[in-house]
Scaffold this active site. Structure first.
Site, short mmCIF file in Angstrom:
data_model
loop_
_atom_site.label_atom_id
_atom_site.label_comp_id
_atom_site.label_asym_id
_atom_site.label_seq_id
_atom_site.Cartn_x
_atom_site.Cartn_y
_atom_site.Cartn_z
N TRP A 85 70.90 44.86 81.27
CA TRP A 85 69.71 44.88 80.93
C TRP A 85 69.46 43.63 80.35
O TRP A 85 69.98 43.60 78.91
CB TRP A 85 69.04 46.04 80.36
CG TRP A 85 67.75 46.25 80.12
CD1 TRP A 85 66.59 46.01 81.20
CD2 TRP A 85 66.99 46.33 78.92
NE1 TRP A 85 65.33 45.93 80.41
CE2 TRP A 85 65.75 46.41 79.31
CE3 TRP A 85 67.39 46.60 77.74
CZ2 TRP A 85 64.66 46.59 78.03
CZ3 TRP A 85 66.35 46.77 76.77
CH2 TRP A 85 65.17 46.72 76.98
N ASP B 34 73.22 53.11 74.62
CA ASP B 34 71.88 52.99 75.06
C ASP B 34 71.56 53.97 76.17
O ASP B 34 72.23 53.84 77.27
CB ASP B 34 71.66 51.54 75.45
CG ASP B 34 70.27 51.30 75.96
OD1 ASP B 34 69.29 52.23 76.04
OD2 ASP B 34 69.91 50.21 76.61
N LYS C 299 61.33 56.61 80.87
CA LYS C 299 61.53 56.97 82.22
C LYS C 299 61.50 58.31 82.46
O LYS C 299 60.84 58.68 83.41
CB LYS C 299 62.92 56.41 82.69
CG LYS C 299 63.44 55.32 81.96
CD LYS C 299 62.87 53.71 82.43
CE LYS C 299 63.15 53.05 81.25
NZ LYS C 299 62.86 51.54 81.75
#
Ligand code: PLP
Length: 407
Positions: A138, A220, A256
């Site tokens: 990312w 993460d 999310k």
């Protein structure tokens, strides 16, 4: 859809576009395969039913107000968020060596962790320590750590483009040769952008090298629940590393899995050697938060805390998460099946082997360009798609277009 049509729409569409295009064409126009978030089969954002319910509870609760939260955030949010990552029965929680900082989304959690590490890890104000991020990753990982002052942010090998899977040998090799105490950012599950996670066996190999070589683990966790539909399964790697005695950070995002993208709900879970170290870390974290956002916003954290701390709501949330994960799994299975039925050259097993929202299709930049210009299907130049851009209405069109692109 006219605007999105791309330069070379087939003439029969152009001819029809003013009046009454056949419904299947309308559905196919300007197909976006890289929406920034989860989408329903109707292509719409989804407010989770459990979130709607808890929002009503919050409005009805006269005891709540808009006073400042504590600098480190809402205590019941921080502890329940850490429990989701580490597991209720985590040895680290039982030994009182877990702390947490409520942050502005997963990005904020990465930022707080990076700021702390730059100031205090491996010697005071150490900007020389290498920070390794996966290749690819990312994109923001690079910038967050560089922006916190780390001068040496490097890639570690992760993706094997040829076999469309994990480059385990390369990954382990980079762990072996990294300078001692280097920081490694690991995607806890549903790797973004490749959709490829190490297996349990591969994670154990990674952990073994990291422990032996004294490398710092910074997880993460932005998609817990999205990979398998099960929160516990998706936290396997994080929990395994805790059992191996690592001190670590875990940046959690609830954007999310709660669909709370604009509420900025995140948590930085800190696993330390002992309770005293947690206290010290949190005391420094307080100083960093104070000069960054002073104190965090409450709405999203309240929503998550009430949900996680109420048995029925928690069960409902897990069900909502599964609904999202199952839709992604269904789209994966049907895209693969359609490509196989069309006899599209190449193997398409990676579509179902990859997990989470994202998939590396394996389409090369030229093929991507064809998809965009000739088919008005929008995806990243890397070939990455968000599976939520696929719906039962556009999947035939997408599969046929991939077929045409590849043959
Ligand atoms: N980490 C990864 C791997 C992500 O993909 C994202 C968001 O796309 C984040 C962190 C940031 O999440 P948030 O929106 O909660 O800041």
């Amino acid at each position: 859809w006219v605007a999105h049509q791309g330069s070379n729409a087939p003439p029969e569409w152009v001819a029809h576009q003013g009046s009454n295009p056949p419904p299947e064409w309308v559905a196919h126009q300007g197909t976006c395969l890289s929406p920034p978030a989860y989408r329903t089969d109707e292509g719409q954002p989804w407010v989770l039913p459990v979130v709607k319910k808890v929002e009503k509870l919050i409005v009805a609760d006269n005891r709540l107000n808009h006073e400042y939260l504590p600098i480190l955030g809402l205590p019941e949010f921080r502890s329940s968020a850490s429990k989701i990552a580490l597991g209720e029965d985590s040895p680290a929680i039982q030994e009182n060596r877990v702390g947490a900082v409520q942050c502005l989304g997963g990005t904020g959690a990465l930022k707080m962790g990076a700021e702390f590490l730059r100031r205090w890890y491996n010697g005071n104000d150490n900007m020389k320590t290498p920070v390794y991020v996966s290749a690819p990753t990312w994109e923001n990982h690079n910038s967050v750590f560089a922006n916190a002052g780390f001068e040496d942010v490097r890639p570690y090998k992760y993706w094997d483009a040829e076999k469309r899977g994990l480059d385990l040998a390369g990954f382990l090799g980079d762990l072996e040769t990294a300078p001692k105490h280097s920081i490694f950012v690991l995607h806890a599950c549903a790797h973004n952008p490749t959709g490829t996670d190490p297996t349990h066996m591969e994670w154990t190999q990674v952990a073994e090298v990291m422990k032996r070589r004294k490398l710092f683990v910074f997880f993460d966790s932005a998609y817990q629940g999205f990979a398998s539909g099960c929160l516990d399964k998706d936290a396997w790697a994080v929990r395994y590393f805790v059992t191996q005695g690592f001190e670590m950070f875990c940046a959690q995002s609830f954007s999310k899995n709660f669909g709370l993208y604009n509420e900025r709900v995140g948590n930085l879970t800190i696993v330390a050697r002992d309770a005293d170290n947690v206290r010290r870390v949190l005391s420094q974290m307080e100083k960093i938060v104070r000069v960054t956002w002073s104190n965090p916003p409450s709405q999203g954290a309240r929503l998550v805390a009430i949900t996680l701390n109420t048995a029925e709501l928690f069960a409902e949330w897990k069900d909502n998460v599964k609904t999202m994960a199952d839709r992604v799994l269904l789209m994966r299975a049907s895209l693969q099946a359609k490509l196989q039925a069309l006899g599209t050259p190449g193997t398409w097993d990676h579509i179902t082997q990859q997990i989470g929202m994202f998939s590396f299709t394996g389409l090369n930049p030229k093929q991507v360009e064809y998809m965009i210009k000739e088919r008005s299907i929008y995806l990243m130049a890397s070939g990455r798609i968000n599976m939520c851009g696929l719906t039962t209405k556009n999947i035939d069109y997408v599969a046929k277009s991939i077929h045409e692109t590849v043959v």
